[in-house]
Design an enzyme around this catalytic site. Structure first.
Site, PDB file in Angstrom:
ATOM      1  N   MET A  15      21.968  91.681  32.450  1.00  0.00           N
ATOM      2  CA  MET A  15      20.901  92.504  31.894  1.00  0.00           C
ATOM      3  C   MET A  15      19.794  91.628  31.321  1.00  0.00           C
ATOM      4  O   MET A  15      18.608  91.944  31.463  1.00  0.00           O
ATOM      5  CB  MET A  15      21.471  93.420  30.807  1.00  0.00           C
ATOM      6  CG  MET A  15      20.526  94.522  30.387  1.00  0.00           C
ATOM      7  SD  MET A  15      20.151  95.655  31.731  1.00  0.00           S
ATOM      8  CE  MET A  15      18.413  95.899  31.440  1.00  0.00           C
ATOM      9  N   HIS A 157      30.985 103.246  36.597  1.00  0.00           N
ATOM     10  CA  HIS A 157      30.318 101.955  36.472  1.00  0.00           C
ATOM     11  C   HIS A 157      31.092 100.889  37.243  1.00  0.00           C
ATOM     12  O   HIS A 157      32.217 101.110  37.689  1.00  0.00           O
ATOM     13  CB  HIS A 157      30.217 101.528  35.009  1.00  0.00           C
ATOM     14  CG  HIS A 157      29.108 102.209  34.265  1.00  0.00           C
ATOM     15  ND1 HIS A 157      29.240 103.473  33.740  1.00  0.00           N
ATOM     16  CD2 HIS A 157      27.849 101.799  33.971  1.00  0.00           C
ATOM     17  CE1 HIS A 157      28.112 103.814  33.138  1.00  0.00           C
ATOM     18  NE2 HIS A 157      27.250 102.827  33.271  1.00  0.00           N
ATOM     19  N   HIS A 158      30.490  99.721  37.343  1.00  0.00           N
ATOM     20  CA  HIS A 158      31.083  98.579  38.046  1.00  0.00           C
ATOM     21  C   HIS A 158      32.395  98.139  37.386  1.00  0.00           C
ATOM     22  O   HIS A 158      32.675  98.446  36.225  1.00  0.00           O
ATOM     23  CB  HIS A 158      30.086  97.408  38.059  1.00  0.00           C
ATOM     24  CG  HIS A 158      29.598  97.031  36.689  1.00  0.00           C
ATOM     25  ND1 HIS A 158      30.263  96.144  35.874  1.00  0.00           N
ATOM     26  CD2 HIS A 158      28.508  97.448  35.996  1.00  0.00           C
ATOM     27  CE1 HIS A 158      29.608  96.008  34.739  1.00  0.00           C
ATOM     28  NE2 HIS A 158      28.542  96.790  34.778  1.00  0.00           N
ATOM     29  N   LYS A 161      32.642  96.362  33.704  1.00  0.00           N
ATOM     30  CA  LYS A 161      32.250  96.993  32.435  1.00  0.00           C
ATOM     31  C   LYS A 161      33.464  97.080  31.520  1.00  0.00           C
ATOM     32  O   LYS A 161      34.545  97.511  31.940  1.00  0.00           O
ATOM     33  CB  LYS A 161      31.659  98.379  32.675  1.00  0.00           C
ATOM     34  CG  LYS A 161      31.084  99.010  31.408  1.00  0.00           C
ATOM     35  CD  LYS A 161      30.268 100.254  31.736  1.00  0.00           C
ATOM     36  CE  LYS A 161      29.738 100.931  30.478  1.00  0.00           C
ATOM     37  NZ  LYS A 161      28.855 100.061  29.693  1.00  0.00           N
TER      38      LYS A 161
END
Length: 271
Positions: A15, A157-158, A161
């Site tokens: 991120m 989510h991936h 996570k």
């Protein structure tokens, strides 16, 4: 008007690198600092190079106090312990603190709110503009429909996570609870296994999926007698969160100290 000088916390992460790229594409903001955990092997690396860009001359540092001396704000998608440490420095400096960190506890949230008398804090479980519009719609639909419509939230989510349900799922759950006029903590169901008995009227259920490289899919299902309403948002790239965070920082730059949400940024507080 001078460009807003921003520090990216967790600049070496996925991120953080997306945020560095977003800054390079966004007029009105400049990268003033790149923060990583003290002792990280990335300390001293060029933030631009890590983000897949040409060298920018801003190297990763573990010293937020030094970095914040010449900054207008910090964007923070890190981990709870780091965010709580960062928020104290941001408050002392009186700069904007945009918080996208998830997995924060109730006590963490209380700490964040307590410093908003000094700092300009914008916090959201998801910085996507689309997700925050979705939350406003969920609040409205939940208010319009009675308890004959059960509310279920499904997120994926991936595989990497580490927190569940996602911060976005909680954001949507809180929106639904606000629409219904109930306390989410008293009506949240986060797991079902074995002989659970019938569903309790008024509960808000959460289902969590993990796998692959999914950056975030969220659906809120209103299941009533013989019909369902499904509101869905699918993210395709982390840049949507980065662009939303930059919008939040620019919006907060000239605001008084206080605690704000993305609903405030988008003018959706009264929607």
């Amino acid at each position: 008007m001078a460009d807003m000088r921003l520090i990216i916390a967790g600049a070496g992460g996925r991120m953080g690198r997306a945020l560095v790229r977003a800054i390079s594409e966004t007029p009105g903001v400049v990268l003033a600092g790149a923060l990583e955990a003290p002792g990280s092997e990335l300390i001293g690396k060029d933030a631009g190079v890590l983000a897949g860009l040409p060298p920018c001359g801003v190297v990763l540092s573990g010293d937020l106090w030094a970095l914040s001396a010449n900054a207008d704000g910090i964007i923070d998608f890190t981990v709870p312990a780091a965010t709580i440490a960062n928020v104290a420095i941001a408050a002392e400096r009186g700069i904007v603190h945009v918080i996208g960190t998830t997995g924060l506890s109730a006590s963490d949230d209380a700490v964040i709110r307590s410093v908003s008398k000094q700092a300009k804090v914008v916090q959201s479980g998801n910085m996507s503009l689309g997700v925050n519009l979705l939350a406003a719609l969920v609040r409205r639909v939940a208010k319009a429909l009675d308890d004959d419509f059960d509310i279920e939230i499904v997120e994926m989510h991936h595989r990497a996570k580490v927190d569940a349900p996602s911060g976005t799922a909680f954001l949507l759950g809180r929106a639904a609870a606000e629409g219904r006029g109930i306390d989410l903590s008293q009506h949240s169901v986060r797991s079902r296994d074995g002989h659970t008995g019938p569903r309790r009227t008024g509960d808000i259920g959460f289902a969590t999926l993990r796998g692959g490289t999914a950056t975030g899919d969220h659906s809120v299902i209103f299941a009533g007698p013989y019909e369902r309403i499904e509101l869905t948002h699918r993210s395709e790239d982390r840049m949507i969160f980065a662009r939303g965070a930059l919008k939040a920082a620019l919006w907060a730059k000239d605001k008084p100290p206080g605690f704000y949400s993305m609903a405030d940024v988008l003018g959706l507080s009264d929607f």
